[in-house]
Design a protein around this motif. Structure first.
Motif, PDB file in Angstrom:
ATOM      1  N   LYS A 142       3.958   1.524  -8.824  1.00  0.00           N
ATOM      2  CA  LYS A 142       3.178   2.548  -9.193  1.00  0.00           C
ATOM      3  C   LYS A 142       3.103   3.834  -8.794  1.00  0.00           C
ATOM      4  CE  LYS A 142      -0.011  -0.699 -11.501  1.00  0.00           C
ATOM      5  NZ  LYS A 142      -1.284  -1.241 -11.725  1.00  0.00           N
ATOM      6  N   HIS A 143       3.574   3.556  -7.370  1.00  0.00           N
ATOM      7  CA  HIS A 143       3.249   4.965  -6.346  1.00  0.00           C
ATOM      8  C   HIS A 143       4.653   5.872  -6.299  1.00  0.00           C
ATOM      9  CE1 HIS A 143      -0.648   3.907  -5.311  1.00  0.00           C
ATOM     10  NE2 HIS A 143      -0.170   2.510  -5.424  1.00  0.00           N
ATOM     11  N   TRP A 144       5.536   5.566  -7.086  1.00  0.00           N
ATOM     12  CA  TRP A 144       6.722   6.398  -6.915  1.00  0.00           C
ATOM     13  C   TRP A 144       6.369   7.989  -7.000  1.00  0.00           C
ATOM     14  CZ3 TRP A 144       9.922   4.643  -3.888  1.00  0.00           C
ATOM     15  CH2 TRP A 144      10.387   3.443  -3.911  1.00  0.00           C
ATOM     16  N   PRO A 145       5.392   8.359  -8.145  1.00  0.00           N
ATOM     17  CA  PRO A 145       5.207   9.866  -8.277  1.00  0.00           C
ATOM     18  C   PRO A 145       4.419  10.349  -7.123  1.00  0.00           C
ATOM     19  CG  PRO A 145       4.839   8.559 -10.271  1.00  0.00           C
ATOM     20  CD  PRO A 145       5.073   7.537  -9.243  1.00  0.00           C
ATOM     21  N   CYS A 146       3.725   9.556  -6.259  1.00  0.00           N
ATOM     22  CA  CYS A 146       3.149   9.993  -4.826  1.00  0.00           C
ATOM     23  C   CYS A 146       4.139  10.496  -3.929  1.00  0.00           C
ATOM     24  CB  CYS A 146       2.295   8.888  -4.497  1.00  0.00           C
ATOM     25  SG  CYS A 146       1.162   8.013  -5.650  1.00  0.00           S
ATOM     26  N   LEU A 147       5.235   9.775  -4.080  1.00  0.00           N
ATOM     27  CA  LEU A 147       6.338   9.807  -3.004  1.00  0.00           C
ATOM     28  C   LEU A 147       7.166  10.963  -3.263  1.00  0.00           C
ATOM     29  CD1 LEU A 147       6.972   6.538  -1.391  1.00  0.00           C
ATOM     30  CD2 LEU A 147       5.482   8.196  -0.480  1.00  0.00           C
TER      31      LEU A 147
ATOM     32  N   PRO B  96       0.979  -1.182  -0.104  1.00  0.00           N
ATOM     33  CA  PRO B  96       0.052  -0.102   0.021  1.00  0.00           C
ATOM     34  C   PRO B  96       0.640   1.294  -0.100  1.00  0.00           C
ATOM     35  CG  PRO B  96       0.205  -1.101   2.198  1.00  0.00           C
ATOM     36  CD  PRO B  96       0.624  -1.976   1.381  1.00  0.00           C
ATOM     37  N   CYS B  97       0.106   2.365  -0.465  1.00  0.00           N
ATOM     38  CA  CYS B  97       1.055   3.801  -0.642  1.00  0.00           C
ATOM     39  C   CYS B  97       0.838   4.660   0.579  1.00  0.00           C
ATOM     40  CB  CYS B  97       0.352   4.238  -1.935  1.00  0.00           C
ATOM     41  SG  CYS B  97       1.116   5.819  -2.360  1.00  0.00           S
ATOM     42  N   PRO B  98       1.897   5.094   0.995  1.00  0.00           N
ATOM     43  CA  PRO B  98       1.683   5.956   2.243  1.00  0.00           C
ATOM     44  C   PRO B  98       0.936   7.202   1.727  1.00  0.00           C
ATOM     45  CG  PRO B  98       3.920   5.558   1.922  1.00  0.00           C
ATOM     46  CD  PRO B  98       3.225   4.976   0.634  1.00  0.00           C
ATOM     47  N   ARG B  99       0.650   7.537   0.497  1.00  0.00           N
ATOM     48  CA  ARG B  99      -0.126   8.909   0.131  1.00  0.00           C
ATOM     49  C   ARG B  99      -1.468   8.281  -0.189  1.00  0.00           C
ATOM     50  NH1 ARG B  99       1.095  12.678   2.335  1.00  0.00           N
ATOM     51  NH2 ARG B  99       0.055  13.982   0.737  1.00  0.00           N
ATOM     52  N   CYS B 100      -1.664   7.302  -1.016  1.00  0.00           N
ATOM     53  CA  CYS B 100      -3.039   7.045  -1.654  1.00  0.00           C
ATOM     54  C   CYS B 100      -3.974   6.009  -0.511  1.00  0.00           C
ATOM     55  CB  CYS B 100      -2.888   6.122  -2.753  1.00  0.00           C
ATOM     56  SG  CYS B 100      -2.062   6.831  -4.288  1.00  0.00           S
ATOM     57  N   ASP B 101      -3.151   5.301   0.451  1.00  0.00           N
ATOM     58  CA  ASP B 101      -3.717   4.308   1.080  1.00  0.00           C
ATOM     59  C   ASP B 101      -3.454   4.569   2.581  1.00  0.00           C
ATOM     60  OD1 ASP B 101      -4.395   2.973  -1.457  1.00  0.00           O
ATOM     61  OD2 ASP B 101      -2.089   1.970  -1.216  1.00  0.00           O
TER      62      ASP B 101
HETATM   63 ZN   LIG Z   1       0.041   6.310  -4.429  1.00  0.00          ZN
END
Ligand SMILES: [Zn+2]
Length: 259
Positions: free
Chosen positions: A140-145, A59-64
């Motif tokens: 998938k979530h690198w751009p979130c971080l 899970p993503c720290p930003r999305c989830d």
């Molecule tokens: Zn994310």
């Protein structure tokens, strides 16, 4: 036809492919031609082996709202701003890469560990190019971080931290500085001789320098140095220097040796 590459290379390339890495990046990472990667994927599909995600994506720290390892993140952010980049892979997956001099074996192992902590369970892949090691993790979530990801080179666009990133760096400025100085910085030695009471003596002046083409990234470096009360000066259009003896030793304590 038998693969001429070791099976471990084939397996690693197929795992990257399953993680969504683009064939071009995958080929570069494993030192083979793009058509070889395509052939491996074809053979793999023909054998009817399961494809796609065989593990749950973390899970993503930003999305989830997953927990973020903040100290490791601060350091990884420094590495990203210094010498990292993100490329787009297949199926909406992004590859986070770090280039580093291959001399620094300890640091390269450390970079791999950091990446696996920031993306829990991430499997770093490394590739040697002349003089350097590239460490890559797909997610998938690198751009979130790392929302600083964008088209063009970092020094040709504004690089601003989001408020949540600023908060992380304010709590872990030393880790952030470690990432910056270990990627785009150097600890250099200058020396001079002086005559003291008729005797010629040699004095060493160690100094830390951070070199970057982005004025915004240089500004983030000096902001973090201010947070830890390390005096600095701009010794060139692309250079931040820390040269006062007490400041150098304070920065040594914070970032550790580069080796
Ligand atoms: Zn994310």
């Amino acid at each position: 036809m038998a693969h001429v590459r070791p099976q471990s290379v084939v397996d690693s390339a197929l795992a990257c492919s399953d993680d969504g890495m683009a064939d071009k990046d995958n080929a570069a990472l494993h030192g083979v031609a793009v058509k070889t990667i395509r052939r491996w994927r074809r053979l793999y599909q023909r054998r009817g082996l399961p494809r796609g995600q065989t593990h749950l994506a973390p899970p993503c720290p930003r999305c989830d709202g997953a927990p973020l390892r903040r100290a490791e993140y601060a350091e990884r952010l420094g590495w990203y701003l210094g010498d990292g980049y993100i490329s787009r892979g297949r199926r909406g997956v992004f590859n986070l890469h770090v280039y580093n001099d291959q001399r620094y074996t300890g640091l390269n192992a450390h970079v791999s560990e950091l990446m696996a902590l920031v993306k829990p369970g991430g499997r770093p892949h490394t590739r040697l190019v002349p003089g350097a090691v590239i460490t890559t993790v797909s997610w998938k979530h690198w751009p979130c971080l790392f929302p600083q990801h964008g088209p063009g080179r970092k020094h040709e666009r504004p690089i601003l931290l989001e408020p949540w990133q600023q908060e992380v760096v304010e709590v872990f400025p030393g880790d952030f500085l470690r990432g910056l100085f270990h990627s785009d910085g150097a600890r250099v030695h200058n020396w001079a001789t002086r005559d003291v009471r008729g005797e010629r003596r040699r004095y060493d002046y160690p100094r830390w320098q951070f070199v970057n083409a982005s004025e915004d990234i240089l500004g983030l470096c000096t902001w973090a140095l201010d947070l830890v009360d390390v005096p600095w000066r701009r010794s060139g259009p692309r250079v931040v220097s820390v040269s006062r003896r007490d400041a150098v030793s304070r920065l040594d304590d914070l970032v550790g040796p580069k080796d």
